[in-house]
Structure formats: C-alpha cells, structure tokens
Design an enzyme around this catalytic site. Structure first.
Site, PDB file in Angstrom:
ATOM      1  N   ALA A   1      29.144  17.976 -72.566  1.00  0.00           N
ATOM      2  CA  ALA A   1      28.758  16.927 -71.618  1.00  0.00           C
ATOM      3  C   ALA A   1      29.939  16.481 -70.777  1.00  0.00           C
ATOM      4  O   ALA A   1      31.095  16.737 -71.123  1.00  0.00           O
ATOM      5  CB  ALA A   1      28.194  15.726 -72.364  1.00  0.00           C
ATOM      6  N   ASN A   2      29.636  15.814 -69.665  1.00  0.00           N
ATOM      7  CA  ASN A   2      30.646  15.089 -68.885  1.00  0.00           C
ATOM      8  C   ASN A   2      30.688  13.652 -69.374  1.00  0.00           C
ATOM      9  O   ASN A   2      29.700  13.153 -69.915  1.00  0.00           O
ATOM     10  CB  ASN A   2      30.234  15.051 -67.416  1.00  0.00           C
ATOM     11  CG  ASN A   2      30.611  16.309 -66.677  1.00  0.00           C
ATOM     12  OD1 ASN A   2      30.515  17.407 -67.217  1.00  0.00           O
ATOM     13  ND2 ASN A   2      31.025  16.139 -65.430  1.00  0.00           N
ATOM     14  N   ARG A   3      31.782  12.978 -69.106  1.00  0.00           N
ATOM     15  CA  ARG A   3      31.842  11.539 -69.359  1.00  0.00           C
ATOM     16  C   ARG A   3      31.078  10.819 -68.257  1.00  0.00           C
ATOM     17  O   ARG A   3      31.347  11.022 -67.085  1.00  0.00           O
ATOM     18  CB  ARG A   3      33.289  11.053 -69.248  1.00  0.00           C
ATOM     19  CG  ARG A   3      34.078  11.233 -70.471  1.00  0.00           C
ATOM     20  CD  ARG A   3      35.448  10.586 -70.302  1.00  0.00           C
ATOM     21  NE  ARG A   3      36.418  11.314 -71.113  1.00  0.00           N
ATOM     22  CZ  ARG A   3      36.437  11.259 -72.436  1.00  0.00           C
ATOM     23  NH1 ARG A   3      35.583  10.507 -73.093  1.00  0.00           N
ATOM     24  NH2 ARG A   3      37.314  11.969 -73.111  1.00  0.00           N
TER      25      ARG A   3
END
Ligand code: CTP
Ligand code: CA
Length: 226
Positions: free
Chosen positions: A33-35
């Site tokens: 995931a991305n932040r």
C-alpha cells in the site's frame, strides 16, 4: 463562504471523488500500500456535498468517517477502485485524490505464505491501471472536469505540469511534500493549482481549507460553463 454554500451552487451536478490508499493483496493477510490517511479526499467529497453536488466517494481503507450527504463505495485494490469509478459514471467532475498503489502482486496467494523453509518469496509485480488517466480518456463518458493530485518532493510545478499532460486531466493540485515544506503528517499543505497552463499559488492551508477552495473553484468552473 457560508452564504454561497447556502445557495447550493452545485445542486444538480454529479461528482466522483477517489480517496485513501489502495491495498494490493500479497496473500490473505498481507498487502502492499501507499501511505494515505484519506483526509484530503474525504474533505473534498464533504466540501462538494456542502455545495449541493451529488457525490460518490470511492475510497480505499481509511479511518475517516463517511462525510455527511456523500454516498460511499468502499474498495480495497486499484482494480476494484477503477471498476467502482467506472460504475459511477457519468459525472460532471471527477477528483482523484487517492494514493493508488502503482503496482499489484501478479499472482495473489490463496493461502498465507509461510516463512518456514527460509527462502524469500519472489513477488512478481504488475502495474496497476491509472484511474485518473482512464477517466481523462473515457471518451463520451469523460467528466467535463477531471482533477488530479500530484504529491512531489522536488520541482513541484514542473513535475505537476508533466503529470497533467501525461494523464490528460484538466487541473492538477500540486502538493509540496518535501521534508522542508513540513507537509507530511502535518496539518498544513502548500499547494499550487494548475488549471491547464494557468498556475495559482495557494498559501499554506489546512486540508479542509484546500478542499473548500477547490470545491469553490470547481463550482465556479462548472456553473460558469454549464
Ligand atoms: N493515480 C490514479 N491511478 C494510479 C496512479 C495515480 O488515479 N494508478 C492518480 C492519483 O490519484 C493522483 C495522480 O494520479 O491524482 C497522481 O498520482 P501520482 O502517484 O503522483 O502519479 P504517478 O503517475 O503514479 O507517478 P509517480 O508515483 O511515479 O510520481
Ligand atoms: Ca504513484
């Protein structure tokens, strides 16, 4: 501001907003995931709804409450987010604020990968579809106004200009996330709104204020042209 909101300038207009990260499964318990907190995208959906728009918010997993008067579609992966966005068409304006994972795992394991044996899993990646570019090139289904975000750590405006051209969107909100800007994790954002060739530098603002200003700019644009 409050008087304009009360007039509901976006009543009768439809909006689509993407928000949050996407989660790309590795196996049933792990993901890439991305932040992203989803704060900015959710605030934009809320601001558009306050101006009277019928808003569909397509969001990856976040802790943010669903804004009042917004219809939410919760998704996990980029592929699901794209499908949900396409289902929401036609809309008058699309704002892509999600931090979409650029890659997914090509073959998701159906059972939990085990450490035993000591060998490292080789994760083969595939590139995710670009939702902003897909919406920008949706032919007769293309929203009249497509807005993207660009979080950059250097050459903020130059990178944002290149992104706008590459993705075919109309506006880009360029966000300076260099450590020196104090943006990441902080409360204030330093953004530049690029409308085609026209650049507006905004003062440091909270995410709610960025959302409010952007929603007002969208209302002026749509109502002015529609
Ligand atoms: N975006 C999207 N779908 C993707 C990747 C990005 O819709 N698969 C959208 C984001 O929501 C944002 C804009 O594209 O509005 C820019 O995202 P960004 O990650 O900055 O751009 P990328 O093209 O992925 O470039 P890079 O991460 O390499 O800087
Ligand atoms: Ca990216």
């Amino acid at each position: 501001t409050h008087r304009l909101e009360a007039l509901g300038p976006l009543r009768g207009w439809r909006a689509l907003v993407t928000s949050g990260p996407t989660h790309e499964p590795i196996d049933p318990v792990r993901y890439i995931a991305n932040r992203s907190s989803g704060k900015q995208g959710h605030a934009i959906a809320a601001a558009l709804a306050r101006l009277g728009a019928a808003v569909t918010l397509v969001s990856g997993p976040t802790q943010e409450p669903v804004p009042a008067g917004v219809s939410i579609v919760q998704v996990e992966s980029a592929l699901d987010m794209l499908a949900a966005c396409q289902d929401a068409l036609p809309v008058d304006v699309a704002v892509c604020a999600a931090a979409v994972a650029d890659w997914r795992v090509k073959a998701t394991a159906s059972q939990k990968l085990k450490k035993e044996g000591g060998s490292l899993p080789a994760l083969e990646l595939a590139e995710n579809p670009d939702i902003l570019a897909t919406l920008s090139r949706a032919g007769r289904n293309r929203p009249a106004l497509v807005v993207g975000f660009a979080a950059e750590t250097e050459k903020v405006v130059a990178h944002a200009r290149a992104k706008l051209a590459r993705k075919g969107c109309d506006w880009i909100v360029a966000n300076d996330v260099s450590p020196s800007s104090g943006t990441f994790g902080g409360t204030n954002n330093t953004v530049h709104l690029l409308r085609g060739d026209t650049l507006e530098d905004w003062p440091p603002l909270s995410k709610e204020e960025v959302a409010q200003r952007l929603a007002m700019a969208i209302a002026e644009h749509l109502v002015g042209t529609g």
